[in-house]
Scaffold this active site. Structure first.
Site, short mmCIF file in Angstrom:
data_model
loop_
_atom_site.label_atom_id
_atom_site.label_comp_id
_atom_site.label_asym_id
_atom_site.label_seq_id
_atom_site.Cartn_x
_atom_site.Cartn_y
_atom_site.Cartn_z
N LYS A 1 3.11 -2.91 -17.36
CA LYS A 1 4.32 -2.22 -17.83
C LYS A 1 4.14 -1.77 -19.27
CE LYS A 1 7.54 -4.69 -14.81
NZ LYS A 1 8.06 -3.68 -13.92
N ASP B 1 7.74 -17.21 -7.92
CA ASP B 1 7.70 -15.76 -7.73
C ASP B 1 7.67 -15.02 -9.06
OD1 ASP B 1 7.88 -13.48 -5.97
OD2 ASP B 1 9.95 -13.20 -6.62
N VAL C 1 -9.82 -8.91 9.62
CA VAL C 1 -10.51 -9.59 8.52
C VAL C 1 -11.19 -10.88 8.97
CG1 VAL C 1 -9.09 -8.63 6.67
CG2 VAL C 1 -8.41 -10.78 7.73
N ASP D 1 -1.20 -8.91 -12.25
CA ASP D 1 0.16 -9.31 -12.60
C ASP D 1 0.79 -8.01 -13.06
OD1 ASP D 1 2.47 -9.93 -14.11
OD2 ASP D 1 1.79 -11.99 -14.29
N HIS D 2 1.64 -7.42 -12.21
CA HIS D 2 2.06 -6.04 -12.51
C HIS D 2 2.89 -5.94 -13.79
CE1 HIS D 2 5.86 -7.06 -10.45
NE2 HIS D 2 6.38 -5.98 -10.99
N LYS E 1 -0.79 -11.17 -5.91
CA LYS E 1 -0.13 -12.47 -5.97
C LYS E 1 0.30 -12.86 -4.56
CE LYS E 1 4.18 -12.60 -6.93
NZ LYS E 1 5.53 -12.45 -7.47
N ALA F 1 0.84 -1.20 0.00
CA ALA F 1 0.00 0.00 0.00
C ALA F 1 0.88 1.25 0.00
CB ALA F 1 -0.91 -0.03 1.23
N HIS G 1 4.69 -13.67 -14.20
CA HIS G 1 5.17 -12.62 -15.09
C HIS G 1 5.78 -13.17 -16.39
CE1 HIS G 1 4.48 -10.48 -11.48
NE2 HIS G 1 5.63 -10.71 -10.90
N1 LIG Z 1 5.18 -5.63 -0.97
C1 LIG Z 1 5.36 -5.85 -2.27
O1 LIG Z 1 6.22 -5.27 -2.95
C2 LIG Z 1 4.48 -6.82 -2.98
C3 LIG Z 1 3.44 -7.46 -2.32
N2 LIG Z 1 2.62 -8.29 -3.01
C4 LIG Z 1 1.51 -8.97 -2.34
O2 LIG Z 1 0.68 -8.02 -1.69
C5 LIG Z 1 0.14 -8.55 -0.50
C6 LIG Z 1 0.53 -7.65 0.68
O3 LIG Z 1 1.93 -7.61 0.77
P1 LIG Z 1 2.68 -6.56 1.73
O4 LIG Z 1 2.04 -5.24 1.72
O5 LIG Z 1 4.11 -6.67 1.40
O6 LIG Z 1 2.44 -7.23 3.16
P2 LIG Z 1 2.64 -6.58 4.60
O7 LIG Z 1 2.99 -7.70 5.51
O8 LIG Z 1 3.53 -5.40 4.56
O9 LIG Z 1 1.20 -6.05 4.96
C7 LIG Z 1 0.16 -6.90 5.37
C8 LIG Z 1 -1.03 -6.07 5.79
O10 LIG Z 1 -2.05 -6.93 6.26
C9 LIG Z 1 -2.57 -6.40 7.49
N3 LIG Z 1 -3.13 -7.51 8.27
C10 LIG Z 1 -2.51 -8.64 8.68
N4 LIG Z 1 -3.38 -9.43 9.34
C11 LIG Z 1 -4.57 -8.79 9.35
C12 LIG Z 1 -5.86 -9.10 9.86
N5 LIG Z 1 -6.12 -10.23 10.52
N6 LIG Z 1 -6.85 -8.21 9.66
C13 LIG Z 1 -6.62 -7.05 9.02
N7 LIG Z 1 -5.43 -6.71 8.50
C14 LIG Z 1 -4.41 -7.57 8.68
C15 LIG Z 1 -1.36 -5.73 8.11
O11 LIG Z 1 -1.69 -4.69 8.97
P3 LIG Z 1 -1.83 -4.80 10.57
O12 LIG Z 1 -0.60 -5.46 11.05
O13 LIG Z 1 -1.99 -3.37 10.98
O14 LIG Z 1 -3.04 -5.60 10.75
C16 LIG Z 1 -0.75 -5.06 6.87
O15 LIG Z 1 -1.41 -3.87 6.56
C17 LIG Z 1 0.69 -9.98 -0.41
O16 LIG Z 1 -0.23 -10.84 -1.01
C18 LIG Z 1 1.96 -9.91 -1.25
O17 LIG Z 1 2.29 -11.18 -1.77
C19 LIG Z 1 2.78 -8.51 -4.36
C20 LIG Z 1 3.80 -7.91 -5.05
C21 LIG Z 1 4.75 -7.04 -4.43
O1 LIG Z 2 6.44 -9.86 -8.41
C1 LIG Z 2 7.61 -9.66 -8.17
O2 LIG Z 2 8.29 -8.84 -8.97
C2 LIG Z 2 9.49 -8.21 -8.52
C3 LIG Z 2 10.19 -7.71 -9.78
O3 LIG Z 2 9.36 -6.76 -10.37
P1 LIG Z 2 9.99 -5.62 -11.28
O4 LIG Z 2 8.83 -4.83 -11.73
O5 LIG Z 2 10.94 -4.86 -10.42
O6 LIG Z 2 10.71 -6.33 -12.37
C4 LIG Z 2 10.37 -9.15 -7.75
O7 LIG Z 2 11.43 -8.42 -7.16
C5 LIG Z 2 9.58 -9.80 -6.66
O8 LIG Z 2 10.39 -10.77 -6.01
C6 LIG Z 2 8.33 -10.47 -7.22
O9 LIG Z 2 7.52 -10.88 -6.14
#
Ligand SMILES: NC(=O)C1=CN([C@@H]2O[C@H](COP(=O)(O)OP(=O)(O)OC[C@H]3O[C@@H](n4cnc5c(N)ncnc54)[C@H](OP(=O)(O)O)[C@@H]3O)[C@@H](O)[C@H]2O)C=CC1
Ligand SMILES: O=C1O[C@H](COP(=O)(O)O)[C@@H](O)[C@H](O)[C@H]1O
Length: 499
Positions: free
Chosen positions: A184, A237, A88, A179-180, A150, A20, A242
């Site tokens: 692109k 991954d 949730v 699928d980001h 994902k 986020a 991708h």
């Molecule tokens: N980060 C990235 O770059 C990428 C992430 N993703 C995907 O996006 C998703 C999120 O990833 P990411 O943001 O990194 O994960 P984080 O661990 O940073 O965030 C998880 C979020 O879930 C919330 N959460 C956890 N448990 C609960 C609950 N029971 N009820 C409500 N909220 C809850 C946490 O907040 P709190 O602790 O306040 O509850 C937090 O806001 C995953 O599916 C990941 O695979 C995909 C591509 C890239």
């Molecule tokens: O989905 C994912 O993609 C990134 C790579 O994305 P890019 O846009 O920087 O090429 C990767 O680092 C990550 O492990 C994977 O979850």
């Protein structure tokens, strides 16, 4: 055509999380600055943390503060953000959310249009979807869409189970699987390059193309995602989603129309035509690697097994190379080579289409350096196309010299939308073209499952087998060498031609 400014409320599940902060808030801000969303919008962030609206808005502003367009609009933008402490797994949370959404519909003049963006751990995807339906959050006068991050399952069976769960609550056309890579610019450009140029489409087959190479290399290691990565590795991954999508776009037949259904139907045919590999053949077609320590940018970096939350004897692959064969009339005999990995020499994603050699080299007596024609699609960090030809150059004398024609798409990087920005906007418009349909996800899992099963059963005794900062294990070169090919460079356009 007038720009559309869809009215909707976006609910972000996991609004205090990394995705986020790093991707979603900045993308929504850019849409706002570009007037792609009107003032009639709101974002509701939900997570367990007991934040107030003010605290949430402060975090939103912080997440966009380094964008070039950050300015006085930021506060006004953040005022559209609302926060609800939420668990949730607790039904009461959904009832509270429903009440808040109805109030915000009134306040922002939104006709019940809702995007539920699940930026949360995947085990919550199914339960959230069911609870949204059960508690009536999708029963509005407007539309409801579910955006799923994902990973979509960890194998075919788990993906199917997840799909069934969410399909109980949402129809396929309400589900937007992100699928980001599909957001692109240059991935979207593959279709245009292919289907808007007669010179390429005429040659786009096994008569003229000898092989296609897709490389997505990263310099970063696994960082703080060790726990997730241990259960996924590079195959799940990057390849399952991708890379397979890029293969499908490169190999598909021209769709009869540019509609999501027609494009998907062509992509699905490619995935169905992929030659499946038996467990015994996996290591003939695929190579796995794991990074050891090394030196990157003059700094020593640790190996994968020393990373946080990683098993010191981990069997997880941080590099995968493979040879994919597509058994249909167009592609019979043409290998699609893929490779992706962490801690490699550079951050780069490129497609190289290598055309077949001419039947004879008329310039051989002039010791000409006759190179195969290549079409290189630079996906990132450079965005563009390079066509490698042979021509007479004054400096090269009266013989043939390799020359390059470059098109650079990234001169205006500031204004090139980010992948997430495009995809969120598409979702608001109801355009699912650049999201993955279940049929694609299912076929892709079926293909990848054999490989991951074989690798999980057979420990890689040679791990770590590539140094950080290199282009992966040498076996990846052998994969091509056995067919008389080699990997072409992943270096930026202006640099050298081959490794
Ligand atoms: N980060 C990235 O770059 C990428 C992430 N993703 C995907 O996006 C998703 C999120 O990833 P990411 O943001 O990194 O994960 P984080 O661990 O940073 O965030 C998880 C979020 O879930 C919330 N959460 C956890 N448990 C609960 C609950 N029971 N009820 C409500 N909220 C809850 C946490 O907040 P709190 O602790 O306040 O509850 C937090 O806001 C995953 O599916 C990941 O695979 C995909 C591509 C890239
Ligand atoms: O989905 C994912 O993609 C990134 C790579 O994305 P890019 O846009 O920087 O090429 C990767 O680092 C990550 O492990 C994977 O979850």
């Amino acid at each position: 055509m007038a720009q559309q400014t869809p009215k909707s409320i976006i609910v972000i599940f996991g609004a205090t999380g990394d995705l986020a902060k790093r991707k979603l808030f900045p993308s929504i801000f850019r849409l706002y600055r570009e007037n792609k969303i009107s003032e009639d919008f709101a974002v509701v962030g939900v997570a367990r943390r007991e934040w107030s609206n003010e605290e949430f808005r402060g975090n939103v502003q912080k997440s966009i503060s380094n964008l070039p367009t950050f300015g006085k609009d930021a506060e006004k933008f953040a005022s559209h953000f609302h926060y609800l402490p939420f668990d949730v797994t607790n039904i009461e949370s959904y009832q509270n959310l429903n009440g808040l959404l109805s109030e915000l519909d009134e306040q922002y003049n939104v006709p019940g249009n809702r995007i539920f963006y699940l930026a949360m751990a995947p085990e919550f995807f199914g339960p959230i979807a069911s609870n949204l339906k059960q508690e009536g959050l999708t029963a509005t006068k407007g539309w409801s869409r579910l955006v799923i991050e994902k990973p979509f399952g960890h194998d075919y069976d788990s993906a199917e189970e997840l799909n069934e769960q969410i399909r109980h609550a949402f129809d396929e056309d309400q589900i937007y699987r992100i699928d980001h890579y599909l957001g692109k610019e240059m991935v979207q450009n593959i279709e245009v390059i292919r289907f808007a140029n007669s010179m390429f489409e005429a040659l786009w087959n096994n008569q003229y193309i000898s092989n296609i190479q897709i490389t997505s290399s990263e310099t970063l290691g696994v960082e703080d995602r060790g726990r997730y990565y241990e259960s996924s590795g590079a195959l799940l991954d990057m390849v399952q989603n991708h890379i397979m999508q890029v293969v499908a776009l490169l190999a598909m037949e021209p769709p009869i129309k540019l509609t999501p259904d027609e494009i998907r139907s062509e992509k699905v045919k490619v995935l169905r035509a992929l030659r499946s590999v038996t467990a015994e053949e996996v290591n003939d077609y695929f190579v796995r690697g794991q990074y050891g320590k090394g030196v990157m940018d003059g700094e020593e970096v640790i190996g994968y097994r020393e990373e946080n939350a990683v098993d010191p004897e981990s069997n997880t692959a941080t590099f995968v190379a493979g040879k994919l064969m597509i058994d249909n009339f167009r592609w019979a005999g043409v290998p699609f080579y893929i490779r992706t990995g962490k801690r490699m020499t550079e951050k780069s994603t490129e497609v190289v289409v290598q055309f077949k050699d001419l039947p004879m080299n008329l310039y051989r007596d002039k010791s000409a350096d006759l190179q195969p024609n290549l079409l290189v699609i630079h996906i990132q960090p450079d965005e563009g196309i390079t066509l490698h030809l042979n021509a007479k150059k004054e400096t090269g004398g009266a013989t043939s010299t390799p020359v390059k024609l470059d098109y650079n798409n990234s001169s205006d990087k500031m204004n090139t939308p980010e992948a997430y920005e495009r995809l969120i906007y598409d979702c608001m418009l109801g355009d699912a073209t650049n999201f993955t349909h279940w049929d694609e996800v299912a076929l892709s899992w079926k293909f990848v499952d054999t490989i991951s099963e074989a690798w999980s059963k057979e420990k890689a005794t040679n791990f770590p087998n590539y140094e950080s900062g290199s282009m992966g294990p040498k076996e990846s070169d052998k994969l091509l060498a056995e067919n008389g090919f080699h990997w072409w460079s992943v270096k930026p356009v202006a640099d050298s031609d081959s490794e």
